[in-house]
Design an enzyme around this catalytic site. Structure first.
Site, PDB file in Angstrom:
ATOM      1  N   SER A   5    -156.500 -44.361  61.655  1.00  0.00           N
ATOM      2  CA  SER A   5    -157.299 -45.564  61.423  1.00  0.00           C
ATOM      3  C   SER A   5    -157.485 -46.241  62.772  1.00  0.00           C
ATOM      4  CB  SER A   5    -156.634 -46.488  60.407  1.00  0.00           C
ATOM      5  OG  SER A   5    -155.303 -46.763  60.779  1.00  0.00           O
ATOM      6  N   THR A  38    -159.969 -57.395  62.990  1.00  0.00           N
ATOM      7  CA  THR A  38    -159.009 -58.501  63.051  1.00  0.00           C
ATOM      8  C   THR A  38    -159.649 -59.828  62.644  1.00  0.00           C
ATOM      9  OG1 THR A  38    -159.439 -58.967  65.373  1.00  0.00           O
ATOM     10  CG2 THR A  38    -157.682 -57.379  64.889  1.00  0.00           C
ATOM     11  N   HIS A  66    -158.771 -57.786  58.227  1.00  0.00           N
ATOM     12  CA  HIS A  66    -157.467 -58.446  58.305  1.00  0.00           C
ATOM     13  C   HIS A  66    -157.663 -59.836  57.710  1.00  0.00           C
ATOM     14  CE1 HIS A  66    -155.802 -55.892  61.881  1.00  0.00           C
ATOM     15  NE2 HIS A  66    -156.658 -55.190  61.149  1.00  0.00           N
ATOM     16  N   ARG A  96    -149.411 -63.126  57.979  1.00  0.00           N
ATOM     17  CA  ARG A  96    -149.201 -64.570  58.078  1.00  0.00           C
ATOM     18  C   ARG A  96    -150.120 -65.149  59.143  1.00  0.00           C
ATOM     19  NH1 ARG A  96    -144.273 -67.225  61.279  1.00  0.00           N
ATOM     20  NH2 ARG A  96    -145.636 -66.478  62.939  1.00  0.00           N
ATOM     21  N   GLY A  97    -150.176 -64.477  60.320  1.00  0.00           N
ATOM     22  CA  GLY A  97    -150.924 -65.013  61.455  1.00  0.00           C
ATOM     23  C   GLY A  97    -150.119 -66.067  62.180  1.00  0.00           C
ATOM     24  N   ASP A  98    -150.739 -66.682  63.154  1.00  0.00           N
ATOM     25  CA  ASP A  98    -150.090 -67.739  63.939  1.00  0.00           C
ATOM     26  C   ASP A  98    -150.978 -68.969  63.907  1.00  0.00           C
ATOM     27  OD1 ASP A  98    -147.825 -66.218  65.008  1.00  0.00           O
ATOM     28  OD2 ASP A  98    -149.389 -65.036  65.994  1.00  0.00           O
ATOM     29  N   TYR A 134    -142.639 -54.526  62.681  1.00  0.00           N
ATOM     30  CA  TYR A 134    -142.274 -54.757  64.089  1.00  0.00           C
ATOM     31  C   TYR A 134    -141.041 -53.939  64.474  1.00  0.00           C
ATOM     32  CZ  TYR A 134    -145.513 -58.547  63.348  1.00  0.00           C
ATOM     33  OH  TYR A 134    -146.645 -59.255  63.045  1.00  0.00           O
ATOM     34  N   LYS A 154    -142.115 -57.980  51.862  1.00  0.00           N
ATOM     35  CA  LYS A 154    -143.560 -57.712  51.782  1.00  0.00           C
ATOM     36  C   LYS A 154    -143.815 -56.455  50.935  1.00  0.00           C
ATOM     37  CE  LYS A 154    -144.266 -58.161  56.454  1.00  0.00           C
ATOM     38  NZ  LYS A 154    -144.990 -58.460  57.723  1.00  0.00           N
ATOM     39  N   GLN A 165    -146.689 -53.177  65.027  1.00  0.00           N
ATOM     40  CA  GLN A 165    -147.035 -53.678  66.347  1.00  0.00           C
ATOM     41  C   GLN A 165    -146.945 -52.484  67.291  1.00  0.00           C
ATOM     42  OE1 GLN A 165    -148.579 -55.330  68.417  1.00  0.00           O
ATOM     43  NE2 GLN A 165    -147.678 -57.331  68.002  1.00  0.00           N
ATOM     44  N   PHE A 205    -149.954 -59.341  77.880  1.00  0.00           N
ATOM     45  CA  PHE A 205    -150.092 -59.381  76.437  1.00  0.00           C
ATOM     46  C   PHE A 205    -148.760 -59.002  75.767  1.00  0.00           C
ATOM     47  CE2 PHE A 205    -152.196 -57.395  72.545  1.00  0.00           C
ATOM     48  CZ  PHE A 205    -152.528 -58.624  72.004  1.00  0.00           C
ATOM     49  N   HIS A 255    -152.486 -45.548  63.943  1.00  0.00           N
ATOM     50  CA  HIS A 255    -153.489 -46.615  63.893  1.00  0.00           C
ATOM     51  C   HIS A 255    -153.766 -47.018  65.341  1.00  0.00           C
ATOM     52  CE1 HIS A 255    -155.540 -50.245  62.342  1.00  0.00           C
ATOM     53  NE2 HIS A 255    -154.944 -50.894  63.328  1.00  0.00           N
TER      54      HIS A 255
END
Ligand code: FAD
Length: 286
Positions: A5, A38, A66, A96-98, A134, A154, A165, A205, A255
């Site tokens: 993917s 994303t 996403h 969740r995101g930030d 993660y 989850k 990640q 990053f 991915h």
């Protein structure tokens, strides 16, 4: 068979959108299971994400938007899910995101497990739900054990698969999968692969998102200074070898974080023997 993917981010300009379409067309020969797109912090790219997802679906590919929940209401998420269903979208990457800087209200769903639960309660099995994992632990995790428990929540809430990640240490991935299995988590955990194009950008990053760049890699990349050809060559070598180790150790797919550029992903897949599409992927793994 190895599932591939590929991830994009929604461009900010019309030129970016045109370029992305061309890059996506180059990647089509890999016959990915889906292209994912994303979603900006706090829903900032909601319309742009959706527009790219629609374009991918219209071109005959599976698209996975996403979706992050932090800072949102249940009604807002419901609205988005209704829009996805109306477009025939069947997969979603639930996060969740930030919270974007300046936004203080976490909203009604505070963690990804609550979003997964909400999507299942609202839409049953309409979506294949993919969550984040993660192997080197989420930067805000209290402890690795707590992070694993949260990952397991989850899966228990109804996630079908996870994408990790990115990382450059294959052992971190295998360790994470073993620990998750020991907790009874059976969902496939697909390694997220970040091709290396600019080492300085990657280093910045990685510090922010908690991905480790091993010393043996960092030293070699740094020794190439501004020599972009040498950096590209080393990046392809290192990432291809990582993918080989992951696949031979049982990873169910890959991915690719394409960064909207086809060439590095294509070259890595060519070296892995995937460019001819399904047939070579099957042969390689049989
Ligand atoms: P969660 O799984 O909710 O975890 C977040 C933190 O909270 C972890 O430290 C966890 O241990 C802890 N936690 C989880 N559940 C609980 C609980 N019930 N109680 C207490 N603590 C808990 N970001 C974007 O903005 N847009 C994107 O499109 C995007 N795509 C991504 C795709 C992938 C494959 C990955 C790996 C990350 C992506 N991210 C994206 C980044 C992600 O949003 C951030 O890493 C974010 O900080 C955490 O999101 P999550 O879904 O992993 O959160």
């Amino acid at each position: 068979m190895t599932e591939l993917s590929i991830e994009f981010f929604p461009p900010q300009t019309t030129e970016g959108v045109v370029k992305l379409k061309a890059e996506r067309e180059k990647l089509a020969c890999l016959r990915p299971e889906f292209f994912s797109v994303t979603y900006g912090a706090g829903g900032s790219t909601r319309e742009r994400t959706f527009a790219i997802v629609r374009e991918i679906a219209a071109a005959g590919f599976e698209a996975a938007p996403h979706l992050s929940c932090i800072g949102s209401t249940r009604a807002g998420i419901r609205d988005i899910l209704t829009g996805f269903r109306a477009e025939g979208i069947r997969r979603v990457v639930a996060l969740r995101g930030d919270l974007p800087s300046g936004m203080a209200d976490p909203g009604e769903l505070r963690y990804a497990n609550e979003l997964v639960e909400f999507i299942r309660a609202e839409t049953g099995n309409a979506f294949r739900i993919i969550v984040a994992a993660y192997p080197e632990w989420h930067p805000q995790a209290r402890t690795p054990a707590a992070d694993l428990q949260n990952f397991a929540r989850k899966a228990k809430a109804g996630a079908d698969a996870a994408i990790t990640q990115y990382f450059y240490n294959a052992d971190a991935y295998f360790h994470f999968v073993d620990k998750a299995r020991a907790l009874g988590v059976e969902i496939p955990v697909i390694p997220g692969i970040m091709p290396i194009v600019s080492f300085s950008k990657l280093a910045r990053f990685s510090d922010a998102c908690g991905a480790d760049i091993p010393r043996w890699m960092r030293k070699q990349f740094e020794s190439h200074g501004d020599d972009t050809d040498a950096i590209h060559a080393l990046g392809l070598e290192v990432v291809t070898r990582l993918c080989e180790r992951l696949l031979s150790g049982g990873a169910p797919g890959l991915h690719f974080y394409s960064m909207n550029t086809a060439a590095p992903t294509l070259e890595i897949c060519r070296r892995l023997g995937f460019v001819d599409g399904d047939t070579s992927r099957k042969q390689r793994n049989s």
